[in-house]
Design an enzyme around this catalytic site. Structure first.
Site, PDB file in Angstrom:
ATOM      1  N   LEU A 149       1.024  -1.398  -0.060  1.00  0.00           N
ATOM      2  CA  LEU A 149      -0.025  -0.002  -0.008  1.00  0.00           C
ATOM      3  C   LEU A 149       0.910   1.420   0.146  1.00  0.00           C
ATOM      4  CD1 LEU A 149      -2.666  -1.042   2.463  1.00  0.00           C
ATOM      5  CD2 LEU A 149      -2.864  -1.193   0.212  1.00  0.00           C
ATOM      6  N   GLY A 150       2.242   1.122   0.453  1.00  0.00           N
ATOM      7  CA  GLY A 150       3.029   2.344   0.518  1.00  0.00           C
ATOM      8  C   GLY A 150       4.320   2.109   1.254  1.00  0.00           C
ATOM      9  N   GLY A 153       9.021   6.703   5.721  1.00  0.00           N
ATOM     10  CA  GLY A 153      10.103   6.955   6.603  1.00  0.00           C
ATOM     11  C   GLY A 153      10.192   5.771   7.806  1.00  0.00           C
ATOM     12  N   LYS A 172       1.346  -2.679   9.031  1.00  0.00           N
ATOM     13  CA  LYS A 172       2.257  -1.623   8.985  1.00  0.00           C
ATOM     14  C   LYS A 172       3.579  -2.489   9.530  1.00  0.00           C
ATOM     15  CE  LYS A 172       3.400   3.184  10.355  1.00  0.00           C
ATOM     16  NZ  LYS A 172       2.748   4.481  11.082  1.00  0.00           N
ATOM     17  N   ASP A 279      -0.167  15.697  14.195  1.00  0.00           N
ATOM     18  CA  ASP A 279       0.191  15.510  12.904  1.00  0.00           C
ATOM     19  C   ASP A 279      -1.180  15.400  12.154  1.00  0.00           C
ATOM     20  OD1 ASP A 279       1.908  15.218  10.511  1.00  0.00           O
ATOM     21  OD2 ASP A 279       2.229  13.127  10.568  1.00  0.00           O
TER      22      ASP A 279
END
Length: 423
Positions: A149-150, A153, A172, A279
């Protein structure tokens, strides 16, 4: 063929209700509804399902906020298919069929190896990284990694299929070249610990965490063991707000307000629980295909309740995304409180309405200086016709001094609701 309605309210537990073979079932928040949902955005009698041996139809009952089918508003009765998502306010109603076998495994499930370092899935071990970070796609118990998916960092994000969830989840992963860095490890898992504090329909749910210490597959026995940390999260099929605006331009006013109210509600919940997100930005808010808003990525969050999570921030640091950071966070992220999130919210709302940031251009140092010393352009100057109360709300959120912004996110949410109801 038996049908079941999977009900996912904005808050509280999901439930499943079997639908009858014949007859109608109404949905609403009023006492007269057959299925009552606790959702302020749902009308007293919002919609109705018409059930017959030939199938299920959904009908909007003239609701205030409308009924969405797979993200599109319906104006007339529509025949449903298994897996269709009907949205009423923040509540999702998913039609399930007991005769269905579920979606077939994705293409990733047929692949043999995943490279956790460069986020590549293929039938062979990654030629760039070799066996060091190679992992069979089904190496994590109960999960099969399907798709990348991506990559960022802090690691890579994959879509995986979960046996327990009976569907897709987001995975993740953070890898370590040698041995785990204790500070990075704590920061990585902090996201899960903070996010797990919430049971809110507009916050991506944390489903589990773990560590991987497995040896590479055959052919790489001499290499070091793979070391990685992972977080399993709710998978949201949709696009982040940054991508939506970049593709389509400034957002429809009512849609922008609906989304902003959901984000403000998340910030109000965070305020009550003593959490600062730090964030908030369009790319950290996902709009699902059914119109549900999900806030994610609490990786930089700061807890104010003495839980020992905030001491990972070093005084003088400025974690966050520059274009959405308030002046006080630029100076020292550790001292940024709840009102820092109000500024980031204002910058996000500014972007939804104008398709640009409050401050743009130049290098990062120049941008940070503008945020600290210059006044942002007025929303009405970039988008004429924006209601003055909404322009004033955004300007108030973007004030330089925290004390000049709203008192808290609940106050902000209340003002947004008043503006929305006046349209």
């Amino acid at each position: 063929m038996k049908y079941t309605l999977h009900i996912k309210p904005p808050q509280g537990r999901a439930s499943k209700v079997p639908l009858p073979d014949r007859g109608s079932v109404s949905i609403g928040r009023g006492s007269g509804a057959d299925i009552k949902v606790a959702d302020g955005q749902v009308s007293r009698e919002h919609l109705r399902f018409e059930c017959s041996p030939s199938g299920i139809d959904v009908i909007d009952l003239g609701s205030r906020n409308g009924t969405l089918l797979n993200g599109r508003r319906i104006e007339r009765p529509v025949r449903l298919n298994p897996g269709d998502v009907v949205a009423a306010g923040g509540t999702e109603l998913i039609l399930e069929c007991s005769a269905g076998q579920g979606p077939p495994p994705g293409p990733g499930a047929k692949q043999d190896f995943v490279c956790l370092s460069c986020a590549v899935i293929g039938p062979e071990i990654c030629r760039t990284c070799g066996p060091r970070f190679a992992l069979p796609a089904g190496a994590i118990a109960g999960l099969t990694i399907e798709k990348v998916l991506g990559k960022g960092g802090m690691g890579a994000v994959f879509r995986a299929r979960s046996v327990q969830q009976k569907g897709p989840v987001a995975l993740k992963v953070m890898t370590f070249a040698d041995r785990p860095d204790p500070v990075k490890m704590k920061r990585f898992f902090r996201e899960a610990r903070v996010q797990a504090k919430f049971q809110h329909g507009n916050i991506v749910k944390i489903l589990g965490t773990g560590m991987l210490k497995t040896r590479p597959p055959a052919g790489g026995a001499a290499a070091s063991p793979v070391r990685a940390a992972y977080i399993v999260m709710e998978y949201v099929e949709g696009r982040d707000l940054h991508a939506v605006v970049k593709d389509s331009g400034p957002m429809d006013l009512k849609l922008a307000l609906r989304i902003s109210m959901k984000i403000a509600d998340v910030l109000a919940e965070a305020w009550r629980k003593g959490v600062v997100h730090r964030d908030i930005k369009p790319s950290n808010v996902v709009l699902s295909g059914s119109g549900v808003v999900k806030v994610m990525d609490f990786g930089l969050a700061k807890c104010l309740d003495g839980a020992g999570l905030s001491n990972l921030t070093v005084t003088g640091s400025a974690f966050g995304t520059p274009a959405y950071m308030p002046p006080e966070q630029i100076q020292d992220a550790k001292s940024a409180g709840h009102k820092a999130d109000l500024y980031s919210f204002g910058a996000t709302c500014f972007f939804l309405l104008t398709a640009r940031h409050p401050f743009e251009g130049g290098k990062i140092a120049a941008l940070l200086k503008k945020i600290q010393s210059e006044k942002p352009p007025a929303v009405e100057a970039l988008r004429p016709g924006t209601p003055p109360p909404l322009c004033a709300l955004v300007s108030k959120c973007l004030e330089k001094r925290p004390e000049d912004r709203f008192g808290n996110a609940e106050e902000l949410r209340g003002e947004l609701e008043r503006i929305f109801s006046s349209l």
